[in-house]
Enzyme design. Structure first.
Site, PDB file in Angstrom:
ATOM      1  N   THR A 189      10.420   2.894  -2.817  1.00 54.45           N
ATOM      2  CA  THR A 189      10.874   3.736  -3.930  1.00 54.45           C
ATOM      3  C   THR A 189      12.287   4.224  -3.617  1.00 54.45           C
ATOM      4  OG1 THR A 189       9.925   5.642  -2.853  1.00 54.45           O
ATOM      5  CG2 THR A 189       8.555   4.541  -4.477  1.00 54.45           C
ATOM      6  N   GLU A 334       5.787   1.790  -8.118  1.00 57.74           N
ATOM      7  CA  GLU A 334       4.365   1.826  -7.759  1.00 57.74           C
ATOM      8  C   GLU A 334       3.508   1.040  -8.754  1.00 57.74           C
ATOM      9  OE1 GLU A 334       6.472   4.312  -7.726  1.00 57.74           O
ATOM     10  OE2 GLU A 334       6.067   5.735  -6.107  1.00 57.74           O
ATOM     11  N   LYS A 441      11.335  25.051 -17.596  1.00 55.64           N
ATOM     12  CA  LYS A 441      10.298  25.924 -18.142  1.00 55.64           C
ATOM     13  C   LYS A 441      10.949  27.219 -18.585  1.00 55.64           C
ATOM     14  CE  LYS A 441       5.457  25.933 -17.275  1.00 55.64           C
ATOM     15  NZ  LYS A 441       4.369  26.027 -16.338  1.00 55.64           N
ATOM     16  N   TRP A 446       7.720  24.476 -21.988  1.00 56.63           N
ATOM     17  CA  TRP A 446       8.489  23.348 -21.482  1.00 56.63           C
ATOM     18  C   TRP A 446       9.515  22.850 -22.489  1.00 56.63           C
ATOM     19  CZ3 TRP A 446       5.455  19.439 -18.056  1.00 56.63           C
ATOM     20  CH2 TRP A 446       4.740  20.159 -17.082  1.00 56.63           C
TER      21      TRP A 446
HETATM   22  P1  AMP Z   1      11.560   3.377 -10.069  1.00 51.39           P
HETATM   23  O1  AMP Z   1      10.336   3.414  -9.246  1.00 51.39           O
HETATM   24  O2  AMP Z   1      12.811   3.511  -9.276  1.00 51.39           O
HETATM   25  O3  AMP Z   1      11.574   2.197 -10.959  1.00 51.39           O
HETATM   26  O4  AMP Z   1      11.556   4.657 -11.000  1.00 51.39           O
HETATM   27  C1  AMP Z   1      10.476   4.916 -11.848  1.00 51.39           C
HETATM   28  C2  AMP Z   1      10.756   6.141 -12.665  1.00 51.39           C
HETATM   29  O5  AMP Z   1      11.863   5.920 -13.539  1.00 51.39           O
HETATM   30  C3  AMP Z   1       9.630   6.518 -13.580  1.00 51.39           C
HETATM   31  O6  AMP Z   1       8.605   7.215 -12.920  1.00 51.39           O
HETATM   32  C4  AMP Z   1      10.356   7.358 -14.626  1.00 51.39           C
HETATM   33  O7  AMP Z   1      10.574   8.673 -14.159  1.00 51.39           O
HETATM   34  C5  AMP Z   1      11.684   6.655 -14.742  1.00 51.39           C
HETATM   35  N1  AMP Z   1      11.668   5.733 -15.883  1.00 51.39           N
HETATM   36  C6  AMP Z   1      11.472   4.407 -15.882  1.00 51.39           C
HETATM   37  N2  AMP Z   1      11.563   3.913 -17.129  1.00 51.39           N
HETATM   38  C7  AMP Z   1      11.814   4.955 -17.946  1.00 51.39           C
HETATM   39  C8  AMP Z   1      12.004   5.111 -19.364  1.00 51.39           C
HETATM   40  N3  AMP Z   1      11.993   4.072 -20.197  1.00 51.39           N
HETATM   41  N4  AMP Z   1      12.213   6.346 -19.839  1.00 51.39           N
HETATM   42  C9  AMP Z   1      12.244   7.424 -19.016  1.00 51.39           C
HETATM   43  N5  AMP Z   1      12.088   7.349 -17.689  1.00 51.39           N
HETATM   44  C10 AMP Z   1      11.874   6.127 -17.153  1.00 51.39           C
END
Ligand code: AMP
Length: 576
Positions: A189, A334, A441, A446
């Protein structure tokens, strides 16, 4: 008790080698085109790719790599990276794709945590490798992914030459039978806080995800597509495209390291690209280029946008000005990563155009294979009414069960808590409102920072915007908008705040605007709100001034208008 009756079909394991073998056999002449580090355009076919992936497998086995060992990559999107995907996982080793944009200390941590035995790298990362090597004593070899003629000669680290290793092999190799539950790929991650954590996919999860990703209401890939993944192969397996393309027989076009709008546009046009995928930041560069160059697409039909929220203004521009279908998608490392995509059903596509747009601006409905729910603080399911905000939990065959080399399970009652906060509407469409760590918040209610940012981004003078919580003596937190202006354009604080009128609930309107030259991003292009919150920790909002605990002048309470009923609250989800 009666015994279950088992079916009598072949128990063929789902392995990633079957994907490239299928492409080589049935789409053998289909091209893979790559802009190379060496500066030229390289083209070959799926048949060539499998042959060379087999030679890489032979070379790694000759170097002593055994099944289950991790072999890392530090590379851009290109044919050699694709060979590394299959030439490692194909024989049972694990392909560990590393994000080179992380800090060197984080990369060293990842290499050591993963216990990588070899690292394959593009020569543009030679300096990085020199910085890493002394801190990664267990790496047995660093392999430069190039030929002898382009070997980086000034490196301090002893390196092997990729092409020389392949030349020494004959390609006479059968992909071994592998248990489909064996590990295939390892992705860490991006780690905005703490150390990055590893998601270790299985052959089964990778193949099932590739099938899911290819479906018509997902990426809808086919042998008639020419696909350019802008999303990097070092970020969640480029959203599965390196697996879904061989599965479907789509042509692959790799952009290498040049991800600016002009380079992408020229490659898309030259290779008749029909389909692409990437994060909003990259598309911003492409749209800027199109506007400046007064250019049009002649082959591109659709693009998946995800990784962070696709601003509605971007969706509109792609569709209304350029006729490109935008598919907004959500997922995470994940989850291999695909979770939801915003495609409409037949019934939804009969609704008024404005309503269709509203749906498609959301992150969409779950793909088969992903089950999702939103839960409140008490862990109970919240209604799918498009109003109730909750923590988003998921489960499915390509969702993580536990992190690599971590004993404790992240699951809650068998579900993975994503860390995202969302609503789900009656159509089953997900709308991500925040990361749970970033929520604002105000007075116990929210505010969706993403919604607030989307309004700002729609303003012509705004290049980028981030909405963060700022402490407030009365309401605990109030939104502060941090803005980067478009080059050569201007907008005042007052004009920007007035732009919100009628677009969001009055109490969602930020209390203040701070203009900055740039916003901090993570290695995967996401806004680093933690850093912003630290930077603006002592920012005094005009609305705080004069309240006890804030030494300056009186608060204009009326301007805040926090007395109106609250929409979309976590505590009271039914309030409209
Ligand atoms: P990663 O593991 O680096 O791909 O990041 C995943 C995170 O990116 C997710 O848990 C979201 O918080 C954010 N994310 C991915 N796609 C979107 C989307 N279309 N809109 C908003 N947040 C997103």
């Amino acid at each position: 008790m009666t015994m279950p009756l088992y079916g009598q079909m072949m128990d063929v394991p789902l392995t990633v080698s079957s994907l490239i073998a299928h492409a080589a056999r049935h789409f053998g002449d289909t091209e893979i085109v790559s802009r190379r580090i060496e500066g030229d355009l390289h083209r070959y076919t799926y048949r060539d790719c499998e042959r060379r992936a087999k030679r890489l497998a032979q070379a790694l086995i000759a170097l002593g790599v055994e099944s289950g060992e991790r072999v890392a990559t530090l590379a851009w999107n290109g044919y050699r990276h694709l060979e590394a995907y299959y030439g490692t996982a194909g024989f049972g080793a694990v392909c560990h794709t590393i994000n080179p944009r992380l800090f060197p200390e984080q990369i060293a941590y990842i290499v050591n945590h993963a216990d990588d035995s070899f690292v394959l790298f593009d020569t543009s990362f030679a300096t990085l490798v020199d910085a890493l090597a002394p801190h990664c004593p267990k790496v047995r070899g660093w392999i430069a992914m190039t030929g002898e003629a382009h070997m980086p000669l000034t490196m301090q680290t002893p390196v092997l030459c990729y092409e020389t290793l392949l030349d020494a092999q004959d390609g006479d190799f059968e992909w071994p039978a592998i248990d489909e539950r064996q590990a295939s790929y390892l992705c860490y991650t991006s780690g905005t806080t703490g150390n990055p954590k590893g998601a270790l996919y299985t052959h089964r999860s990778t193949v099932l995800h590739a099938m899911g990703a290819s479906m018509p209401d997902a990426m809808c890939l086919s042998a008639r597509d020419s696909v350019l993944p802008v999303v990097p192969m070092f970020h969640v397996n480029a959203w599965g495209i390196p697996h879904a393309a061989p599965l479907t027989g789509a042509k692959l076009v790799f952009p290498g390291k040049d991800l600016d709008g002009k380079s992408l546009y020229e490659l898309m046009e030259a290779e008749r690209v029909t389909y692409s995928a990437g994060v909003p930041t990259v598309w911003l560069g492409l749209l800027n280029h199109l506007r400046d160059a007064k250019a049009r697409f002649t082959s591109l039909e659709r693009t998946v946008i995800g990784g962070s929220a696709c601003p509605p203004a971007m969706l509109r521009t792609f569709e209304d000005e350029y006729g490109i279908e935008v598919i907004h998608a959500w997922g995470m490392t994940e989850m291999s990563p695909l979770g939801t995509l915003a495609k409409l059903t037949w019934e939804q596509s009969q609704r008024p155009k404005a309503e269709q747009r509203k749906l498609r601006e959301k992150q969409g409905h779950a793909l088969y294979g992903v089950d999702m729910k939103i839960v409140g603080d008490d862990g109970r399911d919240l209604p799918w009414d498009g109003v109730a905000f909750g923590d988003l939990h998921v489960r499915g065959p390509w969702v993580i069960d536990r992190y690599f080399r971590k004993d404790e399970s992240p699951l809650i009652d068998g579900w993975f808590p994503t860390g995202d906060v969302a609503t789900i509407d009656r159509d089953g469409f997900l709308n991500i409102t925040d990361r749970s760590k970033d929520v604002i918040k105000s007075g116990g209610e929210w505010i969706s920072s993403i919604d607030v940012e989307n309004v700002a981004i729609a303003h012509p003078a705004v290049a980028e915007a981030a909405c963060i919580a700022c402490s407030h003596p009365k309401w605990t937190e109030r939104p502060l908008l941090v803005v980067v202006k478009r080059a050569g354009m201007d907008v005042s604080r007052e004009a920007l705040l007035a732009f919100y009128d009628g677009k969001v609930a009055k109490w969602w309107i930020p209390d203040d605007v701070a203009f900055v030259d740039e916003l901090p991003h993570t290695a995967t292009g996401k806004l680093q709100k933690l850093k912003l919150r630290e930077r603006f920790r002592d920012h005094v909002l005009p609305s705080s001034v004069g309240i006890e605990g804030c030494p300056l002048t009186p608060l204009d309470d009326a301007a805040l208008d926090l007395s109106t009923p609250l929409a979309g609250t976590r505590e009271n989800p039914s309030v409209q």
